[in-house]
Design an enzyme around this catalytic site. Structure first.
Site, short mmCIF file in Angstrom:
data_model
loop_
_atom_site.label_atom_id
_atom_site.label_comp_id
_atom_site.label_asym_id
_atom_site.label_seq_id
_atom_site.Cartn_x
_atom_site.Cartn_y
_atom_site.Cartn_z
N HIS A 107 0.76 -1.18 -0.21
CA HIS A 107 -0.19 0.06 0.10
C HIS A 107 0.78 1.37 0.14
O HIS A 107 0.63 2.21 0.72
CB HIS A 107 -0.87 0.23 1.13
CG HIS A 107 -2.06 -1.04 1.06
ND1 HIS A 107 -2.50 -1.60 -0.04
CD2 HIS A 107 -2.84 -1.70 1.98
CE1 HIS A 107 -3.77 -2.20 0.24
NE2 HIS A 107 -3.65 -2.48 1.30
N HIS B 263 -9.72 2.44 0.02
CA HIS B 263 -9.67 1.19 1.05
C HIS B 263 -10.92 1.31 1.93
O HIS B 263 -10.72 1.12 3.27
CB HIS B 263 -8.42 1.03 1.73
CG HIS B 263 -7.95 -0.10 2.18
ND1 HIS B 263 -8.77 -0.99 3.16
CD2 HIS B 263 -7.14 -1.08 1.72
CE1 HIS B 263 -8.29 -2.24 3.30
NE2 HIS B 263 -7.19 -2.37 2.51
N GLU C 177 -11.88 -3.42 -3.19
CA GLU C 177 -10.86 -2.42 -3.58
C GLU C 177 -10.56 -2.59 -5.13
O GLU C 177 -9.59 -3.54 -5.45
CB GLU C 177 -9.52 -2.52 -3.00
CG GLU C 177 -9.54 -2.66 -1.39
CD GLU C 177 -8.56 -3.34 -0.65
OE1 GLU C 177 -7.23 -3.25 -0.88
OE2 GLU C 177 -8.79 -4.21 0.24
C1 GLA Z 1 -5.30 -5.03 1.80
C2 GLA Z 1 -4.34 -6.13 1.94
C3 GLA Z 1 -4.70 -6.78 3.25
C4 GLA Z 1 -4.45 -5.98 4.26
C5 GLA Z 1 -5.16 -4.73 4.17
C6 GLA Z 1 -5.17 -3.53 5.33
O1 GLA Z 1 -6.66 -5.61 1.64
O2 GLA Z 1 -4.37 -7.16 0.94
O3 GLA Z 1 -3.74 -8.12 3.27
O4 GLA Z 1 -3.15 -5.51 4.35
O5 GLA Z 1 -5.33 -4.20 2.95
O6 GLA Z 1 -4.98 -4.10 6.24
#
Ligand code: GLA
Length: 340
Positions: free
Chosen positions: A106, A176, A305
């Site tokens: 991220h 997110h 997402e």
């Molecule tokens: C995304 C990732 C997860 C986690 C979340 C945040 O969806 O794929 O593994 O890191 O973000 O917690």
């Protein structure tokens, strides 16, 4: 429609945070923070006209600053994971911040979700902009990013991403938001349909290996709507690796997903021009007291997402996330709400 920009407290280091809120004539509203270009609240009508805030979040800027779950945030420069926190582009290998074991997640230690953006409200949209400088978290070249959150009179949220690159760079932006169509509690009884025949196989660190697997005959088959939690604890190596769903679905077309709740009567459809969507069932969500007195908990939300496939820089054949110098990239995702 009406719009307002107002102070939203400050981060623990004293940095002031600003919120922008828009409301349509039906009373649906959207609040976005300049910290992380974060959706703090999205209130839509449910059964009987009662409004429900369908995204998890906090009441204060300090809690957003301390949070580790990317609640409602704009994620970038590259969402999700990049294996080994490195990639090669134009014959050069770039090392990125490692913030998920050996991998990059991220956008790094301080990704777009932890930055202060410029924010403005027009009558029906909130616009967030920032310049990500050359070298930020290891990425090449300046990147100018504009995210526009528009709320329609019909209670649809349209998020558009406009990105301009100063040098060749990978880019993959998403939001997110943690959706809970009842405003809180378990989300595992929400009914979900995903228009995808295949999904990305993950290794034990939730990193796509490059292989695409068929959903047929697996817990990943959401082509017929089913409760999110129905098969989540099935004996399945891919589910075990993520502690639930934490996978990219390869979308068949613009229509990505439909999520609904019998309890509130709210239906959310997701449309996008992006090829992938991460289904994340909040498997690692921290147990925090959230806004509106809601206690957040594991599996208390569904994240949808929209994105390019994760780890695309290291997986041959995945759609390329590279934006060339001087070029512009545009994408959009629409979350539309109606009542059962
Ligand atoms: C995304 C990732 C997860 C986690 C979340 C945040 O969806 O794929 O593994 O890191 O973000 O917690």
């Amino acid at each position: 429609m009406s719009a307002a920009v107002f102070p939203f407290g400050a981060l623990s280091d004293g940095t002031p945070v600003t919120a922008a809120r828009i409301e349509n004539d039906a009373g649906a509203s959207l609040t976005v923070l300049n910290y992380g270009a974060t959706i703090q609240s999205l209130r839509v009508p449910g059964r009987g006209g009662a409004f429900v805030d369908v995204v998890l979040g906090f009441d204060s800027a300090v809690e957003y600053g301390a949070g580790a779950d990317y609640l409602g945030a704009t994620v970038g420069r590259v969402a999700n994971r990049i294996g080994g926190a490195k990639f090669t582009l134009g014959g050069k290998t770039y090392s990125l911040a490692k913030n998920d074991g050996e991998n990059h997640l991220h956008g790094g230690v301080r990704g777009f979700d932890k930055r202060i953006w410029a924010i403005a409200a027009t009558e029906d949209s909130v616009v967030c902009e920032r310049l990500s400088p050359d070298g930020e978290e290891g990425y090449p070249g300046d990147l100018h990013t504009r995210v526009t959150f528009a709320l329609t009179q019909g209670s649809a949220l349209r998020i558009t991403y406009d990105v301009y690159a100063g040098a060749d760079t990978p880019v993959n932006l998403t939001n997110h938001a943690y959706f809970n169509l009842n405003g809180g509690g378990s989300a595992m009884e929400h009914v979900l349909q995903i228009f995808a025949d295949r999904f990305c196989e993950n290794d034990e660190h939730c990193l796509p290996t490059g292989r695409l697997l068929s959903v047929t005959g697996t817990p990943f088959d959401f082509r017929e709507a089913k409760p999110v939690g129905r098969d989540i604890d099935a004996e399945n190596e891919q589910l075990r690796r993520g502690g639930g769903y934490d996978h990219n679905f390869c979308l068949s077309g613009r229509r990505a997903a439909v999520l609904s709740s019998e309890e509130s009567g709210i239906v959310m459809t997701v449309e996008t021009d992006l090829p992938g969507m991460q289904l994340y069932t909040a498997n690692f969500l921290s147990e925090n007291p959230g806004k509106n007195g809601v206690r957040m908990a594991r599996r208390g939300a569904v994240c949808l997402e929209t994105q390019l496939y994760p780890n695309a820089m290291n997986c041959w054949g995945f759609p390329t996330p590279i934006l060339r110098a001087g070029r512009h990239m545009h994408s959009e995702t629409v979350y539309a709400f109606s009542v059962l």
